[in-house]
Design an enzyme around this catalytic site. Structure first.
Site, PDB file in Angstrom:
ATOM      1  N   ARG A  87       0.951  -1.236  -0.051  1.00 51.40           N
ATOM      2  CA  ARG A  87       0.090   0.039  -0.112  1.00 51.40           C
ATOM      3  C   ARG A  87       1.137   1.174   0.000  1.00 51.40           C
ATOM      4  O   ARG A  87       1.776   1.396   0.827  1.00 51.40           O
ATOM      5  CB  ARG A  87      -0.779  -0.110   1.135  1.00 51.40           C
ATOM      6  CG  ARG A  87      -1.762   1.190   1.509  1.00 51.40           C
ATOM      7  CD  ARG A  87      -2.701   1.467   2.451  1.00 51.40           C
ATOM      8  NE  ARG A  87      -3.946   0.793   1.968  1.00 51.40           N
ATOM      9  CZ  ARG A  87      -4.988   0.865   2.350  1.00 51.40           C
ATOM     10  NH1 ARG A  87      -5.249   1.710   3.526  1.00 51.40           N
ATOM     11  NH2 ARG A  87      -5.974   0.348   1.861  1.00 51.40           N
TER      12      ARG A  87
ATOM     13  N   GLN B  32     -10.352  -3.685  -2.962  1.00 52.05           N
ATOM     14  CA  GLN B  32     -11.837  -3.256  -2.542  1.00 52.05           C
ATOM     15  C   GLN B  32     -12.646  -3.705  -3.484  1.00 52.05           C
ATOM     16  O   GLN B  32     -13.950  -3.886  -3.235  1.00 52.05           O
ATOM     17  CB  GLN B  32     -11.657  -1.738  -2.540  1.00 52.05           C
ATOM     18  CG  GLN B  32     -12.828  -1.319  -1.650  1.00 52.05           C
ATOM     19  CD  GLN B  32     -13.383  -1.706  -0.360  1.00 52.05           C
ATOM     20  OE1 GLN B  32     -12.486  -1.705   0.757  1.00 52.05           O
ATOM     21  NE2 GLN B  32     -14.381  -2.235  -0.240  1.00 52.05           N
TER      22      GLN B  32
ATOM     23  N   ASP C  41     -16.818   7.640  -1.409  1.00 49.62           N
ATOM     24  CA  ASP C  41     -15.898   7.291  -0.718  1.00 49.62           C
ATOM     25  C   ASP C  41     -15.321   8.852  -0.111  1.00 49.62           C
ATOM     26  O   ASP C  41     -16.037   9.899  -0.470  1.00 49.62           O
ATOM     27  CB  ASP C  41     -14.535   7.169  -1.696  1.00 49.62           C
ATOM     28  CG  ASP C  41     -13.429   6.603  -1.058  1.00 49.62           C
ATOM     29  OD1 ASP C  41     -13.271   6.517   0.135  1.00 49.62           O
ATOM     30  OD2 ASP C  41     -12.233   6.760  -1.887  1.00 49.62           O
TER      31      ASP C  41
ATOM     32  N   ARG D 252     -13.530  -8.289   2.324  1.00 47.20           N
ATOM     33  CA  ARG D 252     -12.181  -8.024   2.086  1.00 47.20           C
ATOM     34  C   ARG D 252     -11.420  -9.264   2.384  1.00 47.20           C
ATOM     35  O   ARG D 252     -10.496  -9.794   1.689  1.00 47.20           O
ATOM     36  CB  ARG D 252     -11.594  -6.924   2.851  1.00 47.20           C
ATOM     37  CG  ARG D 252     -12.258  -5.557   2.662  1.00 47.20           C
ATOM     38  CD  ARG D 252     -11.601  -5.087   1.091  1.00 47.20           C
ATOM     39  NE  ARG D 252     -10.580  -5.158   0.992  1.00 47.20           N
ATOM     40  CZ  ARG D 252      -9.315  -3.966   1.409  1.00 47.20           C
ATOM     41  NH1 ARG D 252      -9.938  -3.049   1.713  1.00 47.20           N
ATOM     42  NH2 ARG D 252      -8.232  -4.114   1.291  1.00 47.20           N
TER      43      ARG D 252
HETATM   44  N1  NVA Z   1      -9.943   6.845  -1.449  1.00 46.26           N
HETATM   45  C1  NVA Z   1      -9.297   6.335  -0.079  1.00 46.26           C
HETATM   46  C2  NVA Z   1      -9.534   4.953  -0.049  1.00 46.26           C
HETATM   47  C3  NVA Z   1      -9.206   4.544   1.562  1.00 46.26           C
HETATM   48  C4  NVA Z   1      -9.575   3.022   1.603  1.00 46.26           C
HETATM   49  C5  NVA Z   1      -7.851   6.753  -0.001  1.00 46.26           C
HETATM   50  O1  NVA Z   1      -7.012   6.805  -0.707  1.00 46.26           O
HETATM   51  O2  NVA Z   1      -7.695   7.371   1.300  1.00 46.26           O
HETATM   52  N1   CP Z   2     -11.214   0.195   2.565  1.00 44.01           N
HETATM   53  C1   CP Z   2     -10.001   0.253   3.081  1.00 44.01           C
HETATM   54  O1   CP Z   2      -8.982  -0.318   2.150  1.00 44.01           O
HETATM   55  O2   CP Z   2      -9.807   0.118   4.357  1.00 44.01           O
HETATM   56  P1   CP Z   2      -8.231   0.621   5.397  1.00 44.01           P
HETATM   57  O3   CP Z   2      -7.870   1.939   4.743  1.00 44.01           O
HETATM   58  O4   CP Z   2      -8.863   0.604   6.498  1.00 44.01           O
HETATM   59  O5   CP Z   2      -7.424  -0.534   4.905  1.00 44.01           O
END
Ligand code: NVA
Ligand code: CP
Length: 305
Positions: A105, A135, A220, A288
């Site tokens: 990530r 997701q 979102d 998930r």
């Molecule tokens: N668009 C959000 C998704 C979090 C799961 C972000 O990137 O912070």
């Molecule tokens: N939806 C999602 O990816 O949540 P987190 O940021 O908590 O991992």
């Protein structure tokens, strides 16, 4: 290393493979709930690298790998050399020589691409600035469980043209549905991505017009991770882009709404919808776990073959 399968976007798998993966996710969820032993990968190790915060992604991958009989290793930018500037390519060679699968990530999408290009094991994108394909597996599983096939349906995205929105564009293509994107002017998703999918994706700046008759409404946060300093400004620009009961009354009578979480009640989604007893948002979060177990199974098996 070019024959190694990775999951960086939904386009890395064929529509048939994605369908298979969703069915397998549902099957694995049922088996898990029935208490079946799912430890098919004893000794397998998943390296999880996080340059951004996470609750669902970390818990689901870590629990999922334990349930598959393997081990998950948490690595953060703060305490790895990757976070101190060791080249991505060098890190990929070293980390992948010691584990069976890697999850990342991070910020730039090019980081996961460069890591995958130098990895000797499958790499999973667990969110970049551009895409969040894991997701979408959970979202498509949730839709399938509640409504069956999504092919031919219409979805409406409300909010920022962000990583989730762009993953929905890929999903529209791979799962064969239409997508109307209601975003404030200036917050559209990538123009090349829109152009490549113009046969099924349209921008409609007015949320009410976009939501009319939709089977699925998705939103979102207005400011994603890395955009925290824009939160205040965005709160004003996005004020009318809220998924609430008024907007849902325009959608199809049996429409579902989803949110990847974490949510800001009273901003992109109303507290009433978040707390509605019949919301599928909690299934979406739980899925998930199941979708990523199916994903890891598929990638680990592909690398054994
Ligand atoms: N668009 C959000 C998704 C979090 C799961 C972000 O990137 O912070
Ligand atoms: N939806 C999602 O990816 O949540 P987190 O940021 O908590 O991992």
């Amino acid at each position: 290393m070019s024959d190694i399968r990775h999951f960086l976007t939904l386009l890395d798998f064929s529509p048939q493979e994605l369908q298979q993966l969703i069915l397998r996710s549902i099957e694995m969820k049922q088996a898990y709930r029935a208490g079946k032993d799912q430890r098919a990968f004893p000794g397998s190790v998943l390296a999880m690298f996080f340059a951004k915060s996470s609750t669902r992604t970390r818990v689901s991958f870590e629990a999922g790998m334990a349930q598959l009989g393997g081990h998950a290793m948490f690595l953060s930018a703060q305490d790895t050399q990757l976070g101190r500037g060791e080249p991505i390519e060098d890190s990929a060679k070293v980390i992948s020589s010691m584990v069976d699968i890697v999850m990342l990530r991070t910020f730039g999408h090019d980081i996961v691409e460069r890591f995958a290009a130098h990895s000797s094991v499958p790499v999973i994108n667990a969110l970049t600035d551009d895409y969040h394909p894991c997701q979408l597996l959970a979202d498509m599983q949730t839709w399938t469980e509640h409504r069956g096939s999504i092919a031919g349906k219409s979805a409406c995205w409300v909010g920022d043209g962000n990583n989730m929105c762009q993953s929905y564009i890929n999903a529209a293509r791979q799962f064969d549905f239409e997508l109307r994107i209601a975003c404030p002017p200036g917050f559209e998703p990538d123009s090349a991505l829109l152009k490549a999918n113009s046969d099924r994706v349209i921008i409609e700046h007015d949320p009410a017009t976009a939501a009319r008759g939709a089977d699925l409404v998705v939103t979102d946060v207005w400011a994603s991770m890395g955009q925290e300093n824009e939160q205040r400004e965005r709160a004003q620009l996005f004020a009318r882009y809220q998924v609430n009961s008024e907007l849902m009354s325009l959608a199809a009578s049996d429409a579902l709404y989803m949110h990847c979480l974490p949510a800001h009640r009273g901003e992109e989604i109303s507290a009433q919808l978040m707390d509605a007893p019949d919301t599928v948002i909690w299934d979406e979060a739980e899925n998930r776990l199941h979708a990523q177990k199916a994903l890891m199974e598929m990638l680990l098996l592909s690398n054994r073959a």
